[in-house]
Design a protein around this motif. Sequence first.
Motif, short mmCIF file in Angstrom:
data_model
loop_
_atom_site.label_atom_id
_atom_site.label_comp_id
_atom_site.label_asym_id
_atom_site.label_seq_id
_atom_site.Cartn_x
_atom_site.Cartn_y
_atom_site.Cartn_z
N ILE A 131 48.22 45.67 35.87
CA ILE A 131 49.42 44.36 36.37
C ILE A 131 47.67 43.62 36.39
O ILE A 131 47.25 43.93 37.71
CB ILE A 131 49.92 44.36 37.77
CG1 ILE A 131 50.80 45.24 37.06
CG2 ILE A 131 50.49 43.15 37.97
CD1 ILE A 131 51.72 44.86 36.26
N VAL A 132 48.14 42.58 35.69
CA VAL A 132 46.45 41.41 36.30
C VAL A 132 47.49 40.32 37.28
O VAL A 132 48.28 39.47 37.12
CB VAL A 132 46.13 41.00 35.04
CG1 VAL A 132 44.99 39.55 35.07
CG2 VAL A 132 45.11 42.25 34.65
N ALA A 133 46.35 39.77 38.42
CA ALA A 133 46.65 38.63 39.17
C ALA A 133 45.69 37.59 39.16
O ALA A 133 44.58 37.97 39.10
CB ALA A 133 47.03 39.27 40.91
N VAL A 134 45.15 36.70 39.26
CA VAL A 134 44.36 35.82 39.51
C VAL A 134 44.87 34.32 40.33
O VAL A 134 46.26 34.26 40.29
CB VAL A 134 44.40 35.18 37.56
CG1 VAL A 134 43.04 35.62 36.69
CG2 VAL A 134 44.97 33.90 37.42
N ASN A 135 44.46 33.39 40.61
CA ASN A 135 44.32 33.12 42.14
C ASN A 135 44.29 31.24 41.67
O ASN A 135 44.69 30.66 42.41
CB ASN A 135 43.75 33.13 42.91
CG ASN A 135 41.95 32.80 42.84
OD1 ASN A 135 41.35 32.24 41.79
ND2 ASN A 135 41.75 33.11 43.88
N ARG A 136 43.77 31.46 40.32
CA ARG A 136 43.87 29.71 39.54
C ARG A 136 45.03 29.84 38.16
O ARG A 136 45.12 31.17 37.36
CB ARG A 136 42.26 29.36 39.02
CG ARG A 136 41.57 29.42 40.53
CD ARG A 136 41.47 28.28 40.84
NE ARG A 136 39.81 27.59 42.02
CZ ARG A 136 40.18 28.73 43.24
NH1 ARG A 136 41.11 29.92 42.89
NH2 ARG A 136 38.48 28.50 43.79
N ASP A 137 45.24 28.57 38.07
CA ASP A 137 45.55 28.38 36.33
C ASP A 137 45.02 29.06 35.43
O ASP A 137 44.10 28.91 35.82
CB ASP A 137 45.60 27.15 36.14
CG ASP A 137 47.59 26.16 37.01
OD1 ASP A 137 47.26 26.73 38.08
OD2 ASP A 137 47.38 25.18 36.80
N LEU A 138 45.77 30.17 34.28
CA LEU A 138 44.91 30.71 33.11
C LEU A 138 44.76 29.73 32.36
O LEU A 138 45.90 29.56 32.03
CB LEU A 138 46.37 32.24 33.36
CG LEU A 138 45.42 33.10 32.39
CD1 LEU A 138 46.45 34.58 33.15
CD2 LEU A 138 45.82 32.83 31.20
N THR A 139 44.00 30.51 31.76
CA THR A 139 43.63 29.12 30.31
C THR A 139 43.60 30.06 29.70
O THR A 139 43.66 30.50 29.47
CB THR A 139 42.09 28.42 31.13
OG1 THR A 139 41.00 29.50 31.25
CG2 THR A 139 41.94 27.69 32.10
N GLY A 140 43.11 29.01 28.63
CA GLY A 140 43.31 29.71 27.25
C GLY A 140 41.78 30.75 26.36
O GLY A 140 42.23 31.83 26.14
N GLU A 141 40.66 30.07 27.02
CA GLU A 141 39.94 31.10 27.20
C GLU A 141 39.68 32.46 27.97
O GLU A 141 39.57 33.75 27.59
CB GLU A 141 38.30 30.44 27.99
CG GLU A 141 38.26 30.22 28.99
CD GLU A 141 36.99 29.45 29.27
OE1 GLU A 141 36.55 29.06 28.98
OE2 GLU A 141 37.05 28.92 30.72
N VAL A 142 40.72 32.91 29.08
CA VAL A 142 41.27 33.90 30.02
C VAL A 142 42.17 34.43 28.68
O VAL A 142 41.80 36.25 29.11
CB VAL A 142 41.33 33.34 31.26
CG1 VAL A 142 41.74 34.63 31.77
CG2 VAL A 142 40.73 32.80 32.04
#
Length: 520
Positions: A316-327
């Motif tokens: 499971i992946v979680a990020v605390n910013r809007d996920l962009t195309g490069e990510v």
Amino acid sequence: MAERRRALLSTYDKTGVVDLAKVLVRAGWELLSSGGTAAVLAEAGITVQPLAELTGFGEMLSHRVVTLHPAVHGALLADRDDPTHLADLAEHGIEPIDLVVVNLYPFASDPGIELIDIGGPTMVRAAAKNHAHVGVLVDPSDYAGVVDEVEQTGELSVDTRRALAVRAFEVIADYDVQIAGWMRTGALQPEASASPANQEGEDVTDISALPERLTLAATRSAVLRYGENPHQVGARYRTGNGGCWDDAVQHQGKDLSYLNVYDADAAWRLVWSLGDGPAAVVIKHANPCGAAVADDLLTAYRRAHEGDPVSAFGGIVAVNRDLTGEVAEALSPVFTEVVVAPGYTPEAREILAKKKNLRLLETTAPTEPELQVRSISGGLLVQTTDQGGFDRAACVTVTERAPDEAEWLDLELAWRLAAKVSSNCIVLVKNKTAVGIGAGQQNRRDAGRIAAEKAAGRAVGGACASDAFFPFRDGLDAAADAGATCVIQPGGSVRDDEVIAAANEAGMAMVFTGVRHFRH
């Protein structure tokens, strides 16, 4: 006594009440109402008898007394199979009421003394108790089934009335729990605080944080694909006003299972606990296998994945910013079960849409519950939540050398991670990236060995965190062998002097926090 059907409508939420009333009128029912509901019905051209006309009293005490009258409750509670009850109705000129439509003040969303509904719950309880003769509707979502039945038969069946009564008592129980919780913790008492126990748990904590009687109410808000295993059923329940998972939007992928939600919650709470910088975490079986904080989200994700790429498979992946195309491009080649983010760019959505089984969740920041509850045989275990966190000023340097600024940054991340890893645990961090995590071991030496093996030399010059004290110097020696130059731990062992000496021999900096973070 005349054979006719009567319904009393008194609703806070007016959704669907006009359509329901129209169906009742077409079926020959007479309607009673008051206040705002009566006004809404009258505006729709529906004839209602004012409640004040029935009782002989208008609203009193700033609307605190409206329906509390024998003309209402005698009509609701009379057992129509009991001749004495029928005689009492006749003596007092009271006609039975066959249906009550009530929904309560929204206490949870705006708690206060004046939103403690009295008349509504009293009518609901009366009708539900007498469900052999009276129907009760407490939720607009239940109107459709009643409408269909009334249109077909003109009345409600015994089975329908009983099902509605069960629903009514559940709603009243939940409402009372909301009020009791507010009065206990919000309305009448100051915030409770707990004094920390020592590392052996010998100190007595301030028990005022835990109520003598724990009242729990939860509403099923989502049926899950299955439970922890496919042969188990599972659901998610909402307490109070709910939280981030009630706000969540699933953009793609299969339905969520019990473990999908459980692990996603662990990932989401962890990533928001790592500070203000762009952060990414990878969770497997509720434990982080990778985590990083960086200057940008792409770097954070890449470093988090590289922390343990083998374990990241199916994670499971979680990020605390809007996920962009490069990510999204970086994430796309990795088999991932769930991604959680506060938002996604259109480019990211387009890239990840190709992975049909990947579940994309978008939601708001999480909140930590005040209490943690676990089931045991015949009861529950309850404790206040370990809020984790990090306070550099509260740390005490116990070695000859203090950490430098780069070491402090790694120590902070390692400590925040250790608070979220199953015990016993050792966490190794370098350049604000988790490079080795040993989780859930029966002894700290094995946890350290696993962390060092995963780090594979990448911990040189980095930080080591232990969720509890080192009982022997061998754990400290293992951290030194892995290349760590600084250590953070609670302290409190009878062998602290031995462990401090080991750190000094290795030229390591070590700080004590005085706080333990066991997690089971």
